[in-house]
Write a protein that holds these residues in place. Structure first.
Motif, PDB file in Angstrom:
ATOM      1  N   ARG A 386       0.710  -1.373  -0.288  1.00 41.46           N
ATOM      2  CA  ARG A 386      -0.293   0.063   0.188  1.00 41.46           C
ATOM      3  C   ARG A 386       0.860   1.108  -0.193  1.00 41.46           C
ATOM      4  NH1 ARG A 386      -2.663  -3.880   1.378  1.00 41.46           N
ATOM      5  NH2 ARG A 386      -4.606  -4.446   0.941  1.00 41.46           N
ATOM      6  N   LEU A 387       2.209   1.461   0.056  1.00 40.70           N
ATOM      7  CA  LEU A 387       2.979   1.917   0.089  1.00 40.70           C
ATOM      8  C   LEU A 387       3.620   2.681  -1.243  1.00 40.70           C
ATOM      9  CD1 LEU A 387       4.774   2.401   4.133  1.00 40.70           C
ATOM     10  CD2 LEU A 387       3.183   4.119   2.787  1.00 40.70           C
ATOM     11  N   GLY A 388       3.160   1.520  -2.211  1.00 34.27           N
ATOM     12  CA  GLY A 388       3.551   1.551  -3.391  1.00 34.27           C
ATOM     13  C   GLY A 388       4.989   0.928  -3.431  1.00 34.27           C
ATOM     14  N   VAL A 389       5.865  -0.158  -2.318  1.00 36.36           N
ATOM     15  CA  VAL A 389       7.045  -0.270  -2.258  1.00 36.36           C
ATOM     16  C   VAL A 389       7.679  -1.699  -2.611  1.00 36.36           C
ATOM     17  CG1 VAL A 389       9.174  -0.722  -0.311  1.00 36.36           C
ATOM     18  CG2 VAL A 389       7.432   1.606  -0.076  1.00 36.36           C
ATOM     19  N   SER A 390       8.534  -1.961  -2.890  1.00 35.80           N
ATOM     20  CA  SER A 390       8.661  -3.298  -3.030  1.00 35.80           C
ATOM     21  C   SER A 390       9.836  -3.817  -2.680  1.00 35.80           C
ATOM     22  CB  SER A 390       9.269  -3.745  -4.823  1.00 35.80           C
ATOM     23  OG  SER A 390       8.301  -3.270  -5.338  1.00 35.80           O
ATOM     24  N   PRO A 391       9.748  -5.095  -1.966  1.00 35.45           N
ATOM     25  CA  PRO A 391      11.201  -5.444  -1.468  1.00 35.45           C
ATOM     26  C   PRO A 391      12.433  -6.049  -2.242  1.00 35.45           C
ATOM     27  CG  PRO A 391       9.461  -7.304  -1.418  1.00 35.45           C
ATOM     28  CD  PRO A 391       8.432  -6.080  -2.452  1.00 35.45           C
ATOM     29  N   THR A 392      13.302  -5.648  -1.754  1.00 36.20           N
ATOM     30  CA  THR A 392      14.732  -6.312  -2.730  1.00 36.20           C
ATOM     31  C   THR A 392      15.003  -7.598  -1.904  1.00 36.20           C
ATOM     32  OG1 THR A 392      15.128  -4.290  -2.609  1.00 36.20           O
ATOM     33  CG2 THR A 392      17.340  -6.105  -2.858  1.00 36.20           C
ATOM     34  N   HIS A 393      15.326  -8.682  -2.796  1.00 36.70           N
ATOM     35  CA  HIS A 393      15.257 -10.144  -2.907  1.00 36.70           C
ATOM     36  C   HIS A 393      16.941 -10.516  -2.514  1.00 36.70           C
ATOM     37  CE1 HIS A 393      15.608 -14.317  -2.769  1.00 36.70           C
ATOM     38  NE2 HIS A 393      16.509 -14.228  -3.751  1.00 36.70           N
TER      39      HIS A 393
END
Length: 441
Positions: A386-393
């Motif tokens: 909902r913040l528009g943030v993608s996690p980094t693998h």
């Protein structure tokens, strides 16, 4: 030169075609927008690892290709329906893309020593036709999923005292989820990878400030007869001064509460910490390697001010995408279809993740717009979505452990940042081996 003279009723007739055309244009635009919001999502493989950083790359994963906020209707599962109402209420298209919201301060024990317990709410249970057949932990969660404010029984107000600016703040605040009876796990962490103080990276000589705090609920007396460990916990806290304890029942489905309450505490007690490691007390972390990674990949040097500033909205871990809820009642991860339907958002799973302090402050706010969910890793994924943030693998987060043949080989840990899981004895043994052996790998 010809003139058009319109007065009174004639003027209205002159303007009427233009008004009709403008209304038609608005209708067409709204129709197109709604149709686009109902377009099917791209099909993904059953399970895949999201793109992002590898052990040798500092590149961040791309942001979501499309906005989360849509007008799609949701299915009949309870959580989906409740969250759909929340999402519509806080849709940034209607209210502006702002993370400002209601505030929640740290809640302390009442002056008379009493605590504020949550009152069960049976209104949601009545909407679940299979509620009476659900496992007990799922029933308990449904009854208390509206509760977010719990008394803080043990606080650490001085954990970040004297570090009230970005230049003085800890580089890393380690927030470890534990339970009252896990004395051995906490002590092993204090003596190995979770030691507070000035820590040096493995490849750099510079020292960085690290602080560790343990997140606990209260002892669950419903799990069976066991001794009261409250006095021992108080003695431990008097010596270590690193325990946070809230007055809620410490169960697997209440781990999400530890995230929410920790974000509230962090915003008051240690808001300037640059990065947060959130993990379980059965993981093993290489703090020097983690510091090197933070320093190399997530910091940008501001030469004019001669200080480092972290990149904002960073979350790194073992990223899992397109995962489905477990539907087998025998597993502790069981989520009934009547409660939640659909695919989980992309999230960082397993025993630990790292995210920036700036993201933690945003999570504190957006979490007040996201309905409680029983699985903490998935809930964190819901919030960052909902913040528009993608996690980094990052391939160095081994939440499913090394191959069994490599677990006793020190050189196999050379690119590992986190491995799950290790007992207190294994932590101490592995810590000693890695301190003396990695240099020759």
């Amino acid at each position: 030169m010809a003139r058009c003279r319109c007065s009174g009723r004639a003027l209205c007739l002159c303007l009427l075609p233009f008004l009709m055309m403008s209304h038609l244009l608005v209708y067409i635009m709204v129709t197109i927008f709604v149709a686009m919001s109902y377009s099917p999502e791209p099909q993904l493989p059953l399970h895949f690892i999201a793109p992002g950083a590898s052990a040798n790359s500092g590149a961040l994963a791309s942001h979501p290709l499309g906005p989360f906020w849509s007008l799609q209707l949701v299915k009949g599962s309870l959580w989906n329906r409740l969250q759909h109402l929340q999402d519509r209420e806080h849709n940034p298209i209607l209210r502006g893309n702002s993370t400002k919201g209601p505030t929640t301060d740290v809640t302390y024990m009442n002056e008379d020593g009493s605590s504020s317990l949550c009152t069960p709410d049976h209104s949601w249970a009545s909407q679940l036709s299979d509620y009476n057949t659900m496992p007990e932990q799922m029933q308990d969660f449904v009854l208390s999923m509206h509760c977010r404010n719990y008394t803080l029984l043990m606080d650490q107000p001085d954990l970040c005292t004297g570090q009230d600016s970005e230049t003085e703040a800890p580089l890393l605040l380690m927030a470890i989820k534990s339970q009252v009876g896990h004395f051995e796990e906490r002590q092993a962490i204090r003596e190995t990878w979770g030691k507070s103080g000035w820590i040096k990276g493995e490849e750099r000589e510079q020292m960085w400030q690290v602080r560790t705090v343990f997140l606990l609920g209260r002892q669950d007396i419903m799990t069976g007869p066991h001794p009261d460990l409250g006095a021992l916990l108080q003695m431990e806290n008097n010596l270590s001064k690193d325990v946070l304890q809230w007055d809620f029942k410490d169960t697997f489905f209440n781990l999400t509460l530890k995230d929410i309450l920790f974000w509230n505490w962090f915003s008051v007690r240690c808001p300037h910490a640059h990065f947060i490691f959130k993990g379980d007390d059965d993981v093993f972390v290489r703090p020097g390697a983690l510091i090197d990674y933070l320093h190399e990949h997530l910091f940008s040097l501001q030469e004019t001010k001669n200080k480092f500033k972290e990149k904002e909205d960073v979350l790194v871990g073992d990223v899992i995408a397109n995962a489905y809820p477990r539907r087998h009642t025998a597993t502790k991860y069981y989520i009934p279809e009547s409660f939640y339907d659909g695919v989980y958002p992309t999230y960082a799973g397993g025993g630990g993740v790292v995210y920036s302090g700036s993201l933690a402050r945003r999570l504190r706010v957006v979490s007040q717009w996201v309905r409680m969910f029983p699985i903490d890793d998935v809930y964190l994924g819901m919030c960052i979505q909902r913040l528009g943030v993608s996690p980094t693998h990052h391939s160095g987060f081994l939440t499913f452990d090394l191959p069994e043949a490599d677990r006793d080989k020190p050189c196999a840990y050379r690119k590992v940042l986190l491995v799950h899981k290790r007992s207190p004895k294994e932590m101490l043994t592995l810590w000693g081996k890695l301190k003396s052996s990695l240099q020759g790998c």
